[in-house]
Motif scaffolding. Structure first.
Motif, PDB file in Angstrom:
ATOM      1  N   UNK A 148       0.827  -1.201   0.000  1.00  0.00           N
ATOM      2  CA  UNK A 148       0.000   0.000   0.000  1.00  0.00           C
ATOM      3  C   UNK A 148       0.863   1.254   0.000  1.00  0.00           C
ATOM      4  N   UNK A 149       1.974   1.220   0.739  1.00  0.00           N
ATOM      5  CA  UNK A 149       2.909   2.352   0.765  1.00  0.00           C
ATOM      6  C   UNK A 149       3.452   2.599  -0.641  1.00  0.00           C
ATOM      7  N   UNK A 150       3.841   1.527  -1.323  1.00  0.00           N
ATOM      8  CA  UNK A 150       4.364   1.628  -2.685  1.00  0.00           C
ATOM      9  C   UNK A 150       3.289   2.160  -3.641  1.00  0.00           C
ATOM     10  N   UNK A 151       2.070   1.696  -3.493  1.00  0.00           N
ATOM     11  CA  UNK A 151       0.966   2.171  -4.333  1.00  0.00           C
ATOM     12  C   UNK A 151       0.736   3.666  -4.114  1.00  0.00           C
ATOM     13  N   UNK A 152       0.842   4.115  -2.876  1.00  0.00           N
ATOM     14  CA  UNK A 152       0.667   5.536  -2.572  1.00  0.00           C
ATOM     15  C   UNK A 152       1.766   6.360  -3.215  1.00  0.00           C
ATOM     16  N   UNK A 153       2.994   5.868  -3.161  1.00  0.00           N
ATOM     17  CA  UNK A 153       4.109   6.575  -3.783  1.00  0.00           C
ATOM     18  C   UNK A 153       3.945   6.642  -5.290  1.00  0.00           C
ATOM     19  N   UNK A 154       3.511   5.545  -5.897  1.00  0.00           N
ATOM     20  CA  UNK A 154       3.280   5.535  -7.343  1.00  0.00           C
ATOM     21  C   UNK A 154       2.163   6.504  -7.719  1.00  0.00           C
ATOM     22  N   UNK A 155       1.119   6.568  -6.929  1.00  0.00           N
ATOM     23  CA  UNK A 155       0.024   7.495  -7.188  1.00  0.00           C
ATOM     24  C   UNK A 155       0.516   8.938  -7.083  1.00  0.00           C
ATOM     25  N   UNK A 156       1.400   9.186  -6.131  1.00  0.00           N
ATOM     26  CA  UNK A 156       1.954  10.523  -5.960  1.00  0.00           C
ATOM     27  C   UNK A 156       2.784  10.922  -7.177  1.00  0.00           C
ATOM     28  N   UNK A 157       3.591  10.000  -7.679  1.00  0.00           N
ATOM     29  CA  UNK A 157       4.418  10.268  -8.859  1.00  0.00           C
ATOM     30  C   UNK A 157       3.531  10.505 -10.084  1.00  0.00           C
ATOM     31  N   UNK A 158       2.504   9.668 -10.246  1.00  0.00           N
ATOM     32  CA  UNK A 158       1.590   9.840 -11.378  1.00  0.00           C
ATOM     33  C   UNK A 158       0.894  11.198 -11.310  1.00  0.00           C
ATOM     34  N   UNK A 159       0.478  11.593 -10.135  1.00  0.00           N
ATOM     35  CA  UNK A 159      -0.201  12.884  -9.974  1.00  0.00           C
ATOM     36  C   UNK A 159       0.753  14.028 -10.299  1.00  0.00           C
ATOM     37  N   UNK A 160       1.999  13.907  -9.869  1.00  0.00           N
ATOM     38  CA  UNK A 160       2.987  14.954 -10.142  1.00  0.00           C
ATOM     39  C   UNK A 160       3.300  15.020 -11.628  1.00  0.00           C
ATOM     40  N   UNK A 161       3.403  13.877 -12.283  1.00  0.00           N
ATOM     41  CA  UNK A 161       3.725  13.886 -13.716  1.00  0.00           C
ATOM     42  C   UNK A 161       2.545  14.375 -14.546  1.00  0.00           C
ATOM     43  N   UNK A 162       1.343  14.268 -14.025  1.00  0.00           N
ATOM     44  CA  UNK A 162       0.172  14.774 -14.737  1.00  0.00           C
ATOM     45  C   UNK A 162       0.179  16.298 -14.782  1.00  0.00           C
ATOM     46  N   UNK A 163       0.898  16.926 -13.868  1.00  0.00           N
ATOM     47  CA  UNK A 163       0.993  18.380 -13.827  1.00  0.00           C
ATOM     48  C   UNK A 163       2.020  18.923 -14.809  1.00  0.00           C
ATOM     49  N   UNK A 164       2.864  18.051 -15.374  1.00  0.00           N
ATOM     50  CA  UNK A 164       3.894  18.479 -16.311  1.00  0.00           C
ATOM     51  C   UNK A 164       3.321  18.555 -17.717  1.00  0.00           C
ATOM     52  N   UNK A 165       3.885  19.405 -18.558  1.00  0.00           N
ATOM     53  CA  UNK A 165       3.439  19.405 -19.950  1.00  0.00           C
ATOM     54  C   UNK A 165       3.784  18.075 -20.607  1.00  0.00           C
ATOM     55  N   UNK A 166       2.994  17.688 -21.600  1.00  0.00           N
ATOM     56  CA  UNK A 166       3.197  16.388 -22.224  1.00  0.00           C
ATOM     57  C   UNK A 166       4.557  16.270 -22.894  1.00  0.00           C
ATOM     58  N   UNK A 167       4.982  17.301 -23.595  1.00  0.00           N
ATOM     59  CA  UNK A 167       6.313  17.261 -24.212  1.00  0.00           C
ATOM     60  C   UNK A 167       6.942  18.633 -24.052  1.00  0.00           C
ATOM     61  N   UNK A 168       8.230  18.648 -23.733  1.00  0.00           N
ATOM     62  CA  UNK A 168       8.891  19.933 -23.540  1.00  0.00           C
ATOM     63  C   UNK A 168       9.005  20.662 -24.882  1.00  0.00           C
ATOM     64  N   UNK A 169       9.050  21.977 -24.799  1.00  0.00           N
ATOM     65  CA  UNK A 169       9.223  22.779 -26.004  1.00  0.00           C
ATOM     66  C   UNK A 169      10.610  22.521 -26.573  1.00  0.00           C
ATOM     67  N   UNK A 170      10.697  22.404 -27.865  1.00  0.00           N
ATOM     68  CA  UNK A 170      11.973  22.170 -28.529  1.00  0.00           C
ATOM     69  C   UNK A 170      12.467  23.509 -29.059  1.00  0.00           C
ATOM     70  N   UNK A 171      13.668  23.875 -28.640  1.00  0.00           N
ATOM     71  CA  UNK A 171      14.243  25.122 -29.081  1.00  0.00           C
ATOM     72  C   UNK A 171      15.113  24.863 -30.298  1.00  0.00           C
ATOM     73  N   UNK A 172      14.964  25.668 -31.307  1.00  0.00           N
ATOM     74  CA  UNK A 172      15.755  25.516 -32.517  1.00  0.00           C
ATOM     75  C   UNK A 172      16.525  26.822 -32.721  1.00  0.00           C
ATOM     76  N   UNK A 173      17.814  26.754 -32.483  1.00  0.00           N
ATOM     77  CA  UNK A 173      18.645  27.952 -32.620  1.00  0.00           C
ATOM     78  C   UNK A 173      19.097  28.089 -34.054  1.00  0.00           C
TER      79      UNK A 173
END
Length: 66
Positions: free
Chosen positions: A38-63
């Motif tokens: 259950x502790x591991x499941x809680x940690x995985x849920x926390x990671x999933x929730x945190x990654x859901x807050x990130x943009x799907x793909x980072x912006x690619x900079x082209x110099x």
């Protein structure tokens, strides 16, 4: 989901301690395994929730490209 997993972790840990005090060693062990799962499941849920807050793909900079 994370709150549910934490609740299960707490309850199974308490039950494991109760089982130990009453010398139900196998049951205490199984409950401690359930608590760890259950502790591991809680940690995985926390990671999933945190990654859901990130943009799907980072912006690619082209110099220099225009």
């Amino acid at each position: 989901m994370q709150r549910t997993a934490r609740y299960i972790e707490e309850m199974t840990e308490q039950l494991s301690e109760l089982a130990k005090r009453n010398e139900f060693h196998d049951l205490a062990y199984l409950l401690s395994v359930a608590s760890a799962e259950a502790r591991e499941a809680a940690e995985q849920a926390k990671v999933r929730a945190a990654s859901a807050d990130l943009p799907e793909s980072p912006a690619v900079l082209s110099f220099g490209a225009q």
